[in-house]
Scaffold this motif. Structure first.
Motif, PDB file in Angstrom:
ATOM      1  N   ARG A   1     -11.051  34.999  49.323  1.00 36.78           N
ATOM      2  CA  ARG A   1     -12.507  35.021  49.204  1.00 36.78           C
ATOM      3  C   ARG A   1     -13.097  33.804  49.884  1.00 36.78           C
ATOM      4  O   ARG A   1     -12.371  32.916  50.331  1.00 36.78           O
ATOM      5  CB  ARG A   1     -12.909  35.071  47.716  1.00 36.78           C
ATOM      6  CG  ARG A   1     -12.440  33.865  46.943  1.00 36.78           C
ATOM      7  CD  ARG A   1     -12.788  33.975  45.466  1.00 36.78           C
ATOM      8  NE  ARG A   1     -12.207  32.867  44.726  1.00 36.78           N
ATOM      9  CZ  ARG A   1     -12.214  32.782  43.400  1.00 36.78           C
ATOM     10  NH1 ARG A   1     -12.747  33.733  42.668  1.00 36.78           N
ATOM     11  NH2 ARG A   1     -11.682  31.732  42.810  1.00 36.78           N
TER      12      ARG A   1
ATOM     13  N   ALA B   1     -14.050  42.290  46.968  1.00 39.95           N
ATOM     14  CA  ALA B   1     -14.842  42.535  45.759  1.00 39.95           C
ATOM     15  C   ALA B   1     -16.322  42.273  45.997  1.00 39.95           C
ATOM     16  O   ALA B   1     -16.881  41.308  45.497  1.00 39.95           O
ATOM     17  CB  ALA B   1     -14.307  41.637  44.646  1.00 39.95           C
ATOM     18  N   PRO B   2     -16.953  43.133  46.785  1.00 43.20           N
ATOM     19  CA  PRO B   2     -18.356  42.864  47.105  1.00 43.20           C
ATOM     20  C   PRO B   2     -19.285  43.139  45.926  1.00 43.20           C
ATOM     21  O   PRO B   2     -18.977  43.960  45.061  1.00 43.20           O
ATOM     22  CB  PRO B   2     -18.651  43.860  48.230  1.00 43.20           C
ATOM     23  CG  PRO B   2     -17.733  45.000  47.971  1.00 43.20           C
ATOM     24  CD  PRO B   2     -16.487  44.392  47.391  1.00 43.20           C
ATOM     25  N   SER B   3     -20.400  42.449  45.928  1.00 46.68           N
ATOM     26  CA  SER B   3     -21.468  42.775  44.991  1.00 46.68           C
ATOM     27  C   SER B   3     -22.472  43.627  45.760  1.00 46.68           C
ATOM     28  O   SER B   3     -22.736  43.340  46.928  1.00 46.68           O
ATOM     29  CB  SER B   3     -22.141  41.501  44.501  1.00 46.68           C
ATOM     30  OG  SER B   3     -21.193  40.734  43.807  1.00 46.68           O
TER      31      SER B   3
ATOM     32  N   TYR C   1     -19.730  37.399  36.210  1.00 51.17           N
ATOM     33  CA  TYR C   1     -18.731  37.508  37.275  1.00 51.17           C
ATOM     34  C   TYR C   1     -17.463  36.716  36.951  1.00 51.17           C
ATOM     35  O   TYR C   1     -16.349  37.216  37.080  1.00 51.17           O
ATOM     36  CB  TYR C   1     -19.323  37.008  38.616  1.00 51.17           C
ATOM     37  CG  TYR C   1     -18.255  36.575  39.584  1.00 51.17           C
ATOM     38  CD1 TYR C   1     -17.466  37.517  40.252  1.00 51.17           C
ATOM     39  CD2 TYR C   1     -17.977  35.221  39.797  1.00 51.17           C
ATOM     40  CE1 TYR C   1     -16.448  37.119  41.108  1.00 51.17           C
ATOM     41  CE2 TYR C   1     -16.962  34.820  40.641  1.00 51.17           C
ATOM     42  CZ  TYR C   1     -16.194  35.774  41.298  1.00 51.17           C
ATOM     43  OH  TYR C   1     -15.187  35.372  42.121  1.00 51.17           O
TER      44      TYR C   1
ATOM     45  N   HIS D   1     -14.140  39.056  36.703  1.00 52.69           N
ATOM     46  CA  HIS D   1     -13.200  39.171  37.824  1.00 52.69           C
ATOM     47  C   HIS D   1     -11.799  38.691  37.447  1.00 52.69           C
ATOM     48  O   HIS D   1     -10.817  39.182  37.988  1.00 52.69           O
ATOM     49  CB  HIS D   1     -13.743  38.467  39.081  1.00 52.69           C
ATOM     50  CG  HIS D   1     -13.276  37.071  39.260  1.00 52.69           C
ATOM     51  ND1 HIS D   1     -13.768  36.023  38.520  1.00 52.69           N
ATOM     52  CD2 HIS D   1     -12.345  36.538  40.085  1.00 52.69           C
ATOM     53  CE1 HIS D   1     -13.166  34.909  38.902  1.00 52.69           C
ATOM     54  NE2 HIS D   1     -12.300  35.193  39.842  1.00 52.69           N
TER      55      HIS D   1
ATOM     56  N   TRP E   1     -16.381  29.682  46.635  1.00 54.19           N
ATOM     57  CA  TRP E   1     -15.851  29.861  45.273  1.00 54.19           C
ATOM     58  C   TRP E   1     -14.898  28.747  44.846  1.00 54.19           C
ATOM     59  O   TRP E   1     -14.467  28.718  43.695  1.00 54.19           O
ATOM     60  CB  TRP E   1     -15.151  31.231  45.142  1.00 54.19           C
ATOM     61  CG  TRP E   1     -16.143  32.346  45.270  1.00 54.19           C
ATOM     62  CD1 TRP E   1     -16.303  33.187  46.333  1.00 54.19           C
ATOM     63  CD2 TRP E   1     -17.159  32.702  44.331  1.00 54.19           C
ATOM     64  NE1 TRP E   1     -17.353  34.037  46.109  1.00 54.19           N
ATOM     65  CE2 TRP E   1     -17.893  33.766  44.886  1.00 54.19           C
ATOM     66  CE3 TRP E   1     -17.524  32.221  43.062  1.00 54.19           C
ATOM     67  CZ2 TRP E   1     -18.970  34.368  44.228  1.00 54.19           C
ATOM     68  CZ3 TRP E   1     -18.595  32.816  42.405  1.00 54.19           C
ATOM     69  CH2 TRP E   1     -19.302  33.869  42.992  1.00 54.19           C
TER      70      TRP E   1
ATOM     71  N   ARG F   1      -7.621  42.259  47.273  1.00 58.20           N
ATOM     72  CA  ARG F   1      -8.833  43.023  46.990  1.00 58.20           C
ATOM     73  C   ARG F   1     -10.018  42.413  47.692  1.00 58.20           C
ATOM     74  O   ARG F   1     -10.074  41.214  47.961  1.00 58.20           O
ATOM     75  CB  ARG F   1      -9.052  43.125  45.486  1.00 58.20           C
ATOM     76  CG  ARG F   1      -9.782  42.021  44.752  1.00 58.20           C
ATOM     77  CD  ARG F   1      -9.342  40.625  44.970  1.00 58.20           C
ATOM     78  NE  ARG F   1      -9.902  39.674  44.057  1.00 58.20           N
ATOM     79  CZ  ARG F   1     -10.982  38.899  44.273  1.00 58.20           C
ATOM     80  NH1 ARG F   1     -11.615  38.955  45.417  1.00 58.20           N
ATOM     81  NH2 ARG F   1     -11.415  38.060  43.360  1.00 58.20           N
TER      82      ARG F   1
ATOM     83  N   GLU G   1     -18.430  44.699  42.359  1.00 61.02           N
ATOM     84  CA  GLU G   1     -18.779  43.732  41.317  1.00 61.02           C
ATOM     85  C   GLU G   1     -20.279  43.786  41.047  1.00 61.02           C
ATOM     86  O   GLU G   1     -21.064  43.067  41.656  1.00 61.02           O
ATOM     87  CB  GLU G   1     -18.305  42.336  41.743  1.00 61.02           C
ATOM     88  CG  GLU G   1     -16.802  42.362  41.976  1.00 61.02           C
ATOM     89  CD  GLU G   1     -16.086  41.038  41.759  1.00 61.02           C
ATOM     90  OE1 GLU G   1     -14.970  41.068  41.218  1.00 61.02           O
ATOM     91  OE2 GLU G   1     -16.635  39.997  42.136  1.00 61.02           O
TER      92      GLU G   1
END
Ligand code: GLU
Length: 551
Positions: free
Chosen positions: A251, A40-42, A233, A237, A255, A38, A74
Motif C-alpha cells: 500500500r 483495497a480501494p475505498s 478502517y 482492515h 500508511w 490485496r 473498503e
C-alpha cells in the motif's frame, strides 16, 4: 460486572467466536512462497495513477509466486463514498489487465474468504470487537464531539501531544459497572482500543522496501467501532487481512505512520501480522521545477481515466509504471522487444524510494514503441475500441472503410524499422484526417505554400507531378519527381542548389513540399510516396487540380 458481561451487554446478538471464524476462513492451501496480496480501494472516486501503480505491484507479486490477488472494497467510511465508484475502479483496472483472482469484482464477488465488501462484514468485526471487549482491550467511550474538541483545544493550548490517550482518555477510566450503566441508559457510544503503548518508546518495524526502521509506539486509544455499527478502517482492515489470509500488504507510504497502530491491533488480537511493503507516492516535477505529489486537483495525469480517455495504449502506462517499480525493467523490456512483460521478475529490492517521478514524455516514448509494433489489424481494433467509447467522429471515419483506415495506419508499419508516429488514439484525426476527402476539403487552404516561389511555377510543376505513378518503386518515384522538378528549374539536391542558387528556383525539397501541401494541406505528413499510394491516383489528381484552380 466482568469484561465478558460488558461485551455481552454490547453485542448480545453475537454468538460466533473467533475460533469459529478461524475455522470458517482457514489458512490457504498454497505452495510455499505463494503470496496472497490485496488491493483495497475505498469507493471515494476515480482510480488514481498511484493506485494503479500499487494494484499493479500487488497483482504482479501474486502472479509471479503462484499466489492469490484479491480485491476488497473498503467502504466503512460511508460519508465519503461516491456512488458507483467501486464498480468504475474495477472497470478501469480491467482495462489494464489487472484482474483479481478473487474478491470484489464490481457487480459480483468470487472466493471463499468473503464477503469482500467491508460493509457486508459487520458481524465479523463485531465478533472481533466483542473479543477485545471481553479481554478488557477495548472499552466503550461516551465522549461527545464537543468533549473531543475541548480536549484537543486544551492540549494544543498546553502544547501537549493531542489525542485520546493515557490520562486524557476519559472513558478509559470508567469502571465496567459505570460503563454498563450508561449503556443501559441508552447513551450513544463508540468503542475504543485500549492502547498499552507510550509514544516516547520506539518500536522496530520491517518493510520489504525500506528494511527495518524505528518509529514511535502508538499510545492513542483509537476508535475501532463507530456509532453507525461499522468499524473504522484501522480495525476493519486488520481483521480482513487476517481472515483473508493476506501474506503481504502492499500500500501507499502514507500508511507508514499508522503502522504502529496496526501492529498493536494485531498483537491485541493475538494474530501474526502480514509483511508490509509501503510503496512510494508518485511525484512529478512541476512548472517551477519543484518535486511534488501528483495532485488530484491540479494534475490530469493523477487520474487513470485521463490516459484512457485520450486513447493511450493501456500497456504503455503499465510498462512505463513498471520502470518506476523496478530500475532494471527498462533494460529488460528493450531486450525483450517490448513483449512478454509478464515474464519479468519483479523484486522489492530493486524498488527505489526516490525514483517515483511521473514523466509523461517517457510514457509517450513507451506508447510509441508499443504502437509501432502493432499490426495494422491490431491498430484497427484498438482504434475502433477507443473510438466507440470516446470519439464518434473518429468512429465515423474508420467505419467508412476499415481497409482504407488500415492502409493509412500501415504506412511504414510492419517493416523492419517501423515509424513511431503514434502514441495515442486521441486526436489521431489531426494527423491522418487529411486522408479523408471530407476533412481535406473542409480544411482546404493554400496558406502553407512557399510565398517565395512564383504561383505559376507551382501550378506548372504540380500539373506535371500528376504524372507520378505510385506503381513505381519508391526510388523510381523519387527520381521521377526530381526530374520533373529539374524540368521546372529546381535543383535535384540541396548541394547543387547551394553551389549555384541563382541558377535555380529552389531544389527537390521545395518540389516535395509543394506536392505535400497540395495532397495533405500540411507541411508535415507521412512519406509522400505512400500518401499518394493510399490516396490513389484519382484522389491525388483531384487534390492537385483543386490547388491549381485555386492558387
Ligand atoms: N482503503 C485504504 C485506501 O484506500 C487502503 C489502505 C490499505 O491498503 O491498507 O487507501
Amino acid at each position: 460486572m466482568t469484561y465478558e458481561e460488558l461485551a455481552q451487554l454490547i453485542f448480545p446478538e453475537i454468538s460466533v467466536s473467533i475460533d469459529d471464524l478461524e475455522k470458517k476462513y482457514p489458512p490457504r492451501n498454497l505452495p510455499i512462497g505463494a503470496e496472497v496480496t490485496r488491493f483495497a480501494p475505498s469507493p471515494t472516486g476515480f482510480l488514481h495513477t498511484g493506485s494503479l501503480f500499487t494494484s499493479m505491484i500487488c497483482h504482479k507479486l501474486a502472479k509471479q509466486t503462484n499466489g492469490v490477488f484479491y480485491i476488497r472494497l473498503e467502504d466503512t467510511d460511508t460519508k465519503r463514498e461516491i456512488e458507483g465508484s467501486g464498480l468504475r475502479l474495477l472497470e478501469e483496472m480491467h482495462q489494464f489487465n489487472i484482474v483479481p483472482d478473487e474478491g470484489y469484482l464490481g457487480d459480483h464477488q468470487i472466493g471463499s474468504y468473503g464477503p469482500y465488501v467491508q460493509s457486508q462484514r459487520a458481524d465479523i468485526y463485531k465478533v472481533c470487537i466483542k473479543y477485545l471487549l471481553s479481554k478488557g482491550l477495548a472499552y466503550p467511550c461516551f465522549c461527545t464531539q464537543q468533549d473531543i474538541d475541548e480536549l484537543r483545544q486544551a492540549q494544543e493550548a498546553n502544547k501537549i501531544l493531542p489525542g485520546y490517550y493515557g490520562p486524557f482518555a476519559k472513558c478509559r477510566g470508567l469502571t465496567i459497572d459505570e460503563a454498563a450503566e450508561l449503556i443501559k441508559q441508552g447513551k450513544p457510544f463508540v468503542i475504543r482500543f485500549r492502547s498499552n503503548g507510550n509514544h516516547n518508546n520506539k518500536i522496530k518495524v520491517s518493510d520489504l522496501i525500506r528494511g527495518t526502521f524505528s518509529i514511535a509506539e502508538n499510545d492513542q486509544d483509537i476508535v475501532i467501532y463507530k456509532s453507525d455499527g461499522l468499524p473504522t478502517y484501522h480495525f476493519a482492515h486488520i481483521c480482513d487481512d487476517h481472515f483473508m489470509r493476506t501474506t503481504t500488504v502492499i500500500r501507499g507510504e502514507e500508511w507508514i505512520s499508522s503502522l504502529p497502530i496496526h501492529l498493536q491491533l494485531f498483537e491485541a488480537m493475538g494474530w501474526k501480522p502480514p509483511m508490509y511493503a509501503h510503496v512510494p507516492v508518485i511525484m512529478k516535477i512541476d512548472e517551477n521545477g519543484n518535486k511534488r505529489k501528483l495532485s488530484k486537483r491540479k494534475d490530469v495525469e493523477a487520474s487513470v481515466s485521463y490516459f484512457l480517455d485520450d486513447g493511450y495504449p493501456s500497456e504503455a502506462l503499465i510498462m512505463y509504471l513498471m520502470t518506476i517499480v523496478n530500475s532494471n525493467f527498462e533494460e529488460w523490456i528493450f531486450q525483450n522487444n517490448f513483449k512478454n512483460m509478464q515474464d519479468f521478475q519483479f523484486s522489492f529490492d530493486k524498488m527505489s524510494l526516490d525514483g517515483a517521478l511521473f514523466d509523461i514524455v517517457k510514457l509517450q516514448f513507451f506508447a510509441r514503441e508499443i504502437l509501432s509494433r502493432k499490426t495494422k489489424h491490431e491498430m484497427l481494433d484498438m482504434a475502433l475500441e477507443y473510438a466507440k467509447n470516446h470519439d464518434s467522429r473518429l468512429l465515423y471515419f474508420i467505419n467508412l472503410n476499415h481497409g482504407y483506415f488500415m492502409d493509412i495506419i500501415n504506412i511504414e508499419r510492419e517493416v523492419e524499422n517501423p515509424r513511431k508516429d503514434y502514441y495515442k488514439f486521441g486526436g489521431i484525426l489531426d494527423l491522418i484526417g487529411f486522408f479523408y476527402h471530407e476533412i481535406y476539403d473542409a480544411q482546404f487552404n493554400l496558406d502553407a505554400f512557399n510565398p517565395n516561389i512564383d504561383k505559376t511555377i507551382i501550378k506548372e510543376t504540380l500539373s506535371d507531378l500528376k504524372s507520378l505513378d505510385a506503381n513505381l518503386s519508391n526510388e523510381e518515384w523519387f527520381t521521377k519527381m526530381k526530374e520533373i522538378g529539374e524540368q521546372h528549374g529546381f535543383a535535384p539536391n540541396n548541394k547543387t542548389y547551394k553551389a549555384n542558387k541563382d541558377a535555380y528556383k529552389g531544389h527537390v525539397g521545395d518540389v516535395a513540399e509543394m506536392l505535400r501541401i497540395a495532397l495533405t494541406n500540411k507541411k508535415n505528413a507521412p512519406n509522400l510516396y505512400y500518401v499518394m499510394k493510399v490516396l490513389g491516383k484519382n484522389e491525388s489528381n483531384r487534390r492537385i487540380d483543386k490547388v491549381i484552380k485555386s492558387l
